[in-house]
Design a protein around this motif. Structure first.
Motif, PDB file in Angstrom:
ATOM      1  N   THR A 385       0.815  -1.223   0.000  1.00 54.50           N
ATOM      2  CA  THR A 385       0.000   0.000   0.000  1.00 54.50           C
ATOM      3  C   THR A 385       0.842   1.263   0.000  1.00 54.50           C
ATOM      4  N   GLY A 386       2.161   1.120  -0.063  1.00 52.74           N
ATOM      5  CA  GLY A 386       3.044   2.270  -0.163  1.00 52.74           C
ATOM      6  C   GLY A 386       3.289   3.023   1.131  1.00 52.74           C
ATOM      7  N   LYS A 387       2.920   2.430   2.249  1.00 49.69           N
ATOM      8  CA  LYS A 387       3.149   3.094   3.531  1.00 49.69           C
ATOM      9  C   LYS A 387       4.616   3.020   3.944  1.00 49.69           C
ATOM     10  N   ALA A 388       5.322   2.049   3.410  1.00 43.00           N
ATOM     11  CA  ALA A 388       6.757   1.897   3.683  1.00 43.00           C
ATOM     12  C   ALA A 388       7.362   1.129   2.527  1.00 43.00           C
ATOM     13  N   THR A 389       8.681   1.222   2.380  1.00 46.80           N
ATOM     14  CA  THR A 389       9.343   0.448   1.341  1.00 46.80           C
ATOM     15  C   THR A 389       9.379  -1.019   1.755  1.00 46.80           C
ATOM     16  N   ALA A 390       9.695  -1.873   0.804  1.00 47.56           N
ATOM     17  CA  ALA A 390       9.811  -3.297   1.108  1.00 47.56           C
ATOM     18  C   ALA A 390      10.870  -3.517   2.188  1.00 47.56           C
ATOM     19  N   GLN A 391      11.986  -2.840   2.056  1.00 49.21           N
ATOM     20  CA  GLN A 391      13.058  -2.987   3.039  1.00 49.21           C
ATOM     21  C   GLN A 391      12.613  -2.496   4.416  1.00 49.21           C
ATOM     22  N   GLN A 392      11.995  -1.334   4.460  1.00 52.71           N
ATOM     23  CA  GLN A 392      11.553  -0.787   5.745  1.00 52.71           C
ATOM     24  C   GLN A 392      10.519  -1.693   6.417  1.00 52.71           C
ATOM     25  N   SER A 393       9.601  -2.185   5.636  1.00 55.12           N
ATOM     26  CA  SER A 393       8.547  -3.054   6.169  1.00 55.12           C
ATOM     27  C   SER A 393       9.125  -4.321   6.782  1.00 55.12           C
ATOM     28  N   LEU A 394      10.045  -4.960   6.071  1.00 59.11           N
ATOM     29  CA  LEU A 394      10.607  -6.218   6.551  1.00 59.11           C
ATOM     30  C   LEU A 394      11.626  -6.005   7.667  1.00 59.11           C
ATOM     31  N   THR A 395      12.320  -4.872   7.639  1.00 54.31           N
ATOM     32  CA  THR A 395      13.252  -4.563   8.734  1.00 54.31           C
ATOM     33  C   THR A 395      12.481  -4.415  10.046  1.00 54.31           C
ATOM     34  N   ASP A 396      11.373  -3.700   9.982  1.00 49.16           N
ATOM     35  CA  ASP A 396      10.545  -3.515  11.169  1.00 49.16           C
ATOM     36  C   ASP A 396       9.941  -4.846  11.621  1.00 49.16           C
ATOM     37  N   ALA A 397       9.474  -5.645  10.667  1.00 53.68           N
ATOM     38  CA  ALA A 397       8.878  -6.939  11.001  1.00 53.68           C
ATOM     39  C   ALA A 397       9.914  -7.879  11.619  1.00 53.68           C
ATOM     40  N   ALA A 398      11.124  -7.845  11.092  1.00 53.53           N
ATOM     41  CA  ALA A 398      12.179  -8.700  11.633  1.00 53.53           C
ATOM     42  C   ALA A 398      12.521  -8.319  13.063  1.00 53.53           C
ATOM     43  N   ALA A 399      12.549  -7.017  13.335  1.00 49.47           N
ATOM     44  CA  ALA A 399      12.837  -6.547  14.694  1.00 49.47           C
ATOM     45  C   ALA A 399      11.752  -7.020  15.662  1.00 49.47           C
TER      46      ALA A 399
END
Length: 409
Positions: A385-399
């Motif tokens: 949905t464009g709220k975050a980049t793919a990298q940002q989304s997965l970095t946050d999810a991984a944390a």
């Protein structure tokens, strides 16, 4: 999840064929061997069809004939109630000798001591699909046997996609060409950021040569390049696959999306409800290597079993080459034994069988269902949905996942 590709006559033939095949392997023993006079309780889901019930009754009878004096009691529970009732039985130490278990629950029950480790030498592991067998591993040990398996593949509209893509680059190119030819048609019904989409996501990650986690090393890896590239693929596909199209009712079935990702359970439904749709099924496109995800059921022996040796014989009997074709079909999936007879199906079946050869088990993490539904799914949706980049989304999810699991890596 039902394959739905087999007619009743075929199942009936398999039932009658079980007797001719015999039990074979771990189920056989002479009348003089120990085990006589014992009752074995096995919990399973309620029969999907009357034919499925016939299959299980035939296998049960064959096992009892091969083990004189043994009685197998099949306890059939509605699938929606199964985990709750099993959890209560485990808590009250009244669990059955053995039972069916959804793949993601094996690691949870293994690591808390609820189920037993598979005895050495019970089966030849080389005779089973690796992905299916690996769904029973936890801490490097084997805690159950697979009984059926399923997966997803690429469905494509032959009028819009004469030749299905094999690689990610081909997938993006074909999707773009379809949408360019007709702005009202999406190239691809891109998976959504929900539990179902998150379940399919690892198949794309593995297709880029990546892993979701390193179980043994306690490291979260889905913020690394392969996973980011997989999510970016889904993001990029939306350029030729606008959600205003793919959010409509059954976009693929109605001819509004040229391709979609789904499982064998959708094949009979599409054929019945959309008979004019000319579609095919192909393995998932990949970046560096063929790969896919996996679902299905395993069977385990509970630590409170009074007849564990006999229980393991029964589970091996269900999954051996002679019986597993019919048993897996009764459960609603494909065989897990490489030599088991695959019930006849339509031309779409070949793609799923190829996909299962390269299927990867979900991480052996007790909290994986929670990680899938509550962490990875929202991350996927955030990127889509464009709220975050793919990298940002997965970095946050991984944390968040590291915090939940107590992992530092």
């Amino acid at each position: 999840m039902s394959r739905g590709l087999v007619r009743g006559a075929v199942v009936a033939a398999l039932v009658s064929g079980l007797a001719a095949c015999g039990g074979g392997g771990a189920g056989e023993q002479s009348a003089g061997e120990q085990g006589a006079g014992k009752e074995l309780t096995f919990w399973m889901y309620q029969d999907r069809t009357p034919q499925a019930g016939q299959v299980m009754e035939k296998v049960r009878t064959d096992f009892e004939k091969a083990n004189p004096g043994v009685t197998v009691k099949l306890v059939k529970i509605p699938k929606d109630d199964y985990n709750t009732k099993l959890g209560s039985a485990v808590a009250s130490k009244s669990a059955p000798d053995a039972g069916i278990l959804d793949q993601p629950l094996v690691s949870k029950y293994a690591l808390d001591g609820t189920i037993k480790e598979v005895p050495a030498g019970l089966i030849d592991e080389a005779e089973y699909y690796k992905g299916a067998l690996d769904t029973n591993r936890a801490g490097g040990k084997l805690y159950g046997l697979p009984q059926d398996q399923t997966t997803v593949a690429l469905f494509y509209n032959r009028k819009l996609v004469p030749t299905p893509p094999k690689t990610w680059d081909e997938l993006k190119l074909i999707a773009a060409q379809v949408h360019a030819a007709d702005a009202n048609v999406a190239g691809m019904n891109v998976p959504k950021g929900d539990g179902y989409g998150a379940w399919m996501f690892p198949g794309f990650v593995h297709g880029a040569g990546g892993e979701m986690v390193d179980d043994a090393g306690k490291k979260v890896l889905f913020d690394q390049p392969p996973a980011v590239e997989a999510l970016q693929l889904w993001v990029d596909l939306q350029e030729s696959s606008p959600r205003k199209i793919t959010d409509s009712d059954k976009p693929f079935e109605n001819g509004l999306a040229a391709m979609t990702v789904s499982g064998p359970w959708d094949v009979p439904t599409i054929k019945e409800q959309f008979p004019d749709l000319d579609f095919g099924v192909a393995p998932l496109p990949y970046k560096t290597e063929p790969a896919g995800n996996i679902g299905g059921e395993d069977s385990v022996v509970f630590s409170t079993s009074k007849n564990p040796d006999l229980a393991w014989k029964w589970l091996a009997f269900l999954s051996n080459a002679a019986n597993n074709g019919a048993v897996a079909d009764a459960f609603g999936g494909f065989p897990v034994h490489l030599k088991a007879q695959v019930p006849a199906g339509g031309p779409e079946q070949a793609a799923f069988l190829e996909q299962l050869k390269v299927a990867h088990a979900r991480p052996a993490v007790p909290q994986w269902i929670q990680v899938n539904d509550e962490i990875i799914a929202p991350a996927i949706e955030s990127a889509l949905t464009g709220k975050a980049t793919a990298q940002q989304s997965l970095t946050d999810a991984a944390a968040k996942t590291r915090s939940l699991l107590g992992w530092n890596g």
